[in-house]
Scaffold this motif. Structure first.
Motif, PDB file in Angstrom:
ATOM      1  N   HIS A  27      -6.152  -6.531   2.253  1.00  0.00           N
ATOM      2  CA  HIS A  27      -7.041  -5.644   2.946  1.00  0.00           C
ATOM      3  C   HIS A  27      -6.719  -4.669   4.020  1.00  0.00           C
ATOM      4  O   HIS A  27      -6.276  -5.219   4.973  1.00  0.00           O
ATOM      5  CB  HIS A  27      -8.316  -6.348   3.425  1.00  0.00           C
ATOM      6  CG  HIS A  27      -9.059  -7.162   2.081  1.00  0.00           C
ATOM      7  ND1 HIS A  27     -10.293  -6.404   1.435  1.00  0.00           N
ATOM      8  CD2 HIS A  27      -9.040  -8.256   1.638  1.00  0.00           C
ATOM      9  CE1 HIS A  27     -10.662  -7.208   0.357  1.00  0.00           C
ATOM     10  NE2 HIS A  27      -9.975  -8.253   0.544  1.00  0.00           N
ATOM     11  N   ASN A  70     -14.064  -3.701  -1.170  1.00  0.00           N
ATOM     12  CA  ASN A  70     -13.751  -2.835   0.047  1.00  0.00           C
ATOM     13  C   ASN A  70     -14.867  -2.993   1.129  1.00  0.00           C
ATOM     14  O   ASN A  70     -15.953  -3.803   0.847  1.00  0.00           O
ATOM     15  CB  ASN A  70     -13.290  -1.352  -0.285  1.00  0.00           C
ATOM     16  CG  ASN A  70     -14.449  -0.782  -0.854  1.00  0.00           C
ATOM     17  OD1 ASN A  70     -15.591  -1.104  -0.522  1.00  0.00           O
ATOM     18  ND2 ASN A  70     -13.834   0.404  -1.329  1.00  0.00           N
ATOM     19  N   ASP A 129     -12.092  -8.358  -5.594  1.00  0.00           N
ATOM     20  CA  ASP A 129     -11.945  -8.134  -4.184  1.00  0.00           C
ATOM     21  C   ASP A 129     -12.990  -6.700  -3.955  1.00  0.00           C
ATOM     22  O   ASP A 129     -12.920  -6.021  -4.924  1.00  0.00           O
ATOM     23  CB  ASP A 129     -10.360  -7.616  -3.797  1.00  0.00           C
ATOM     24  CG  ASP A 129      -9.664  -8.971  -3.546  1.00  0.00           C
ATOM     25  OD1 ASP A 129     -10.267 -10.001  -3.210  1.00  0.00           O
ATOM     26  OD2 ASP A 129      -8.454  -8.760  -3.822  1.00  0.00           O
ATOM     27  N   HIS A 141      -6.880  -2.092  -5.514  1.00  0.00           N
ATOM     28  CA  HIS A 141      -7.805  -0.877  -5.344  1.00  0.00           C
ATOM     29  C   HIS A 141      -7.120   0.528  -5.485  1.00  0.00           C
ATOM     30  O   HIS A 141      -7.434   1.556  -6.130  1.00  0.00           O
ATOM     31  CB  HIS A 141      -8.851  -0.823  -3.976  1.00  0.00           C
ATOM     32  CG  HIS A 141      -9.555  -2.038  -4.121  1.00  0.00           C
ATOM     33  ND1 HIS A 141      -9.834  -2.567  -2.942  1.00  0.00           N
ATOM     34  CD2 HIS A 141     -10.376  -2.537  -4.902  1.00  0.00           C
ATOM     35  CE1 HIS A 141     -10.933  -3.620  -2.928  1.00  0.00           C
ATOM     36  NE2 HIS A 141     -11.039  -3.691  -4.113  1.00  0.00           N
ATOM     37  N   ASN A 177     -17.235  -0.794   1.635  1.00  0.00           N
ATOM     38  CA  ASN A 177     -18.302  -0.440   0.891  1.00  0.00           C
ATOM     39  C   ASN A 177     -18.960  -1.529  -0.073  1.00  0.00           C
ATOM     40  O   ASN A 177     -19.932  -0.943  -0.751  1.00  0.00           O
ATOM     41  CB  ASN A 177     -18.085   1.079   0.496  1.00  0.00           C
ATOM     42  CG  ASN A 177     -17.908   1.819   1.450  1.00  0.00           C
ATOM     43  OD1 ASN A 177     -18.251   1.810   2.506  1.00  0.00           O
ATOM     44  ND2 ASN A 177     -16.803   2.851   1.294  1.00  0.00           N
ATOM     45  N   HIS A 180       0.712  -1.222   0.014  1.00  0.00           N
ATOM     46  CA  HIS A 180       0.154   0.064  -0.070  1.00  0.00           C
ATOM     47  C   HIS A 180       0.795   1.326   0.170  1.00  0.00           C
ATOM     48  O   HIS A 180       0.517   2.141  -0.807  1.00  0.00           O
ATOM     49  CB  HIS A 180      -0.990  -0.058   1.270  1.00  0.00           C
ATOM     50  CG  HIS A 180      -2.080  -0.778   1.260  1.00  0.00           C
ATOM     51  ND1 HIS A 180      -2.022  -2.023   1.775  1.00  0.00           N
ATOM     52  CD2 HIS A 180      -3.386  -0.642   0.887  1.00  0.00           C
ATOM     53  CE1 HIS A 180      -3.101  -2.576   1.776  1.00  0.00           C
ATOM     54  NE2 HIS A 180      -4.139  -1.713   0.948  1.00  0.00           N
ATOM     55  N   GLY A 232     -10.231   0.398   5.730  1.00  0.00           N
ATOM     56  CA  GLY A 232     -11.604   0.542   4.789  1.00  0.00           C
ATOM     57  C   GLY A 232     -11.617  -0.679   3.825  1.00  0.00           C
ATOM     58  O   GLY A 232     -12.477  -0.702   3.037  1.00  0.00           O
ATOM     59  N   GLY A 233     -10.682  -1.750   4.105  1.00  0.00           N
ATOM     60  CA  GLY A 233     -10.858  -3.025   3.230  1.00  0.00           C
ATOM     61  C   GLY A 233     -10.323  -2.654   1.909  1.00  0.00           C
ATOM     62  O   GLY A 233     -10.542  -3.322   0.862  1.00  0.00           O
ATOM     63  N   VAL A 234      -9.454  -1.643   1.513  1.00  0.00           N
ATOM     64  CA  VAL A 234      -8.957  -1.113   0.357  1.00  0.00           C
ATOM     65  C   VAL A 234      -7.756  -2.023   0.059  1.00  0.00           C
ATOM     66  O   VAL A 234      -6.785  -2.147   1.129  1.00  0.00           O
ATOM     67  CB  VAL A 234      -8.424   0.356   0.450  1.00  0.00           C
ATOM     68  CG1 VAL A 234      -7.663   0.456  -0.883  1.00  0.00           C
ATOM     69  CG2 VAL A 234      -9.736   1.202   0.520  1.00  0.00           C
ATOM     70  N   THR A 235      -7.487  -2.654  -0.941  1.00  0.00           N
ATOM     71  CA  THR A 235      -6.489  -3.503  -1.315  1.00  0.00           C
ATOM     72  C   THR A 235      -5.386  -2.559  -2.171  1.00  0.00           C
ATOM     73  O   THR A 235      -5.738  -1.632  -2.633  1.00  0.00           O
ATOM     74  CB  THR A 235      -7.032  -4.743  -2.140  1.00  0.00           C
ATOM     75  OG1 THR A 235      -7.212  -4.278  -3.634  1.00  0.00           O
ATOM     76  CG2 THR A 235      -7.932  -5.569  -1.592  1.00  0.00           C
ATOM     77  N   ASP A 268     -22.338  -2.549  -4.723  1.00  0.00           N
ATOM     78  CA  ASP A 268     -21.902  -1.955  -3.273  1.00  0.00           C
ATOM     79  C   ASP A 268     -23.110  -2.112  -2.359  1.00  0.00           C
ATOM     80  O   ASP A 268     -24.067  -2.343  -2.424  1.00  0.00           O
ATOM     81  CB  ASP A 268     -21.355  -0.465  -3.614  1.00  0.00           C
ATOM     82  CG  ASP A 268     -22.387   0.693  -4.025  1.00  0.00           C
ATOM     83  OD1 ASP A 268     -23.628   0.167  -3.814  1.00  0.00           O
ATOM     84  OD2 ASP A 268     -21.813   1.388  -4.386  1.00  0.00           O
TER      85      ASP A 268
END
Length: 202
Positions: free
Chosen positions: A101, A136, A134, A110, A138, A76, A104-107, A182
């Motif tokens: 992840h 996030n 994948d 993402h 949301n 990241h 915010g579950g962001v990979t 979403d």
């Protein structure tokens, strides 16, 4: 993190790292005690120290999957600090890193879709094809993220990839990604239509 280890990591000198390890054999293990922490690999990744980062991947691969207190993995951070070459080397070493992840579950996948880097996005897809599935926290896929952030070149890459996957895997990919909703019940196409964005819809 131990101040000596931090200085050696920031220097980027692999020789200095091994000298430190010879003097303090448990120094890397001590840096891996807590489940969430800023590791030497986080530091090397954010600074673009490729040789140091790759050596740390060999010595302590567990660093690569740790999140720091901000919720970011080393990959990241490499993406956030525009260290594309280093990011790609990390993923070549371990393709599963694309799917970690973070906050915010962001990979990392993402993040590339959001920040925009067609070449890196393509490489990530080639190295870890399932990363396109994948979501996030949301419920947003990379498709949603490209539409939200007006990343049309990245959107073209993702749509091309989905077309290729559709031909190979038929309805499975379409159901998991293209029609993925979403938390508000929107698909990426819904978002594009709401924004009256004809470029994303076509």
């Amino acid at each position: 993190m131990d101040a000596r280890l931090l200085l050696v990591t920031q220097s980027g000198s692999v020789d200095a790292l091994y000298s430190l390890i010879q003097q303090h054999p448990c120094i890397l293990q001590n840096a891996d005690v807590l489940p969430i922490m800023h590791t030497p690999l986080h530091e090397a990744s954010s600074m673009g120290k490729i040789d140091m980062a790759m050596e740390l991947m060999v010595l302590k691969p567990s660093f690569a999957k740790k999140l720091n207190s901000d919720g970011f993995s080393p990959l990241h951070l490499a993406i956030e600090t525009c260290q594309a070459e280093l990011a790609l080397e990390l993923v070549k070493f371990d393709p599963s890193l694309v799917r970690i992840h973070g906050r915010g579950g962001v990979t990392p996948f993402h993040l590339v879709a959001k920040n925009g880097d067609v070449d890196l996005l393509t490489e990530f897809l080639l190295l870890c094809p399932d990363s396109i599935r994948d979501v996030n926290v949301n419920g947003e896929t990379a498709l949603h993220i490209t539409v939200i952030n007006d990343r049309y070149e990245e959107l073209k890459v993702l749509r091309g990839w989905l077309q290729l996957m559709r031909n190979i895997h038929a309805s499975s990919t379409e159901n998991h990604v293209l029609n993925k909703r979403d938390r508000q019940g929107n698909t990426a196409l819904h978002l594009a239509a709401y924004k009256n964005n004809h470029q994303a819809c076509s």
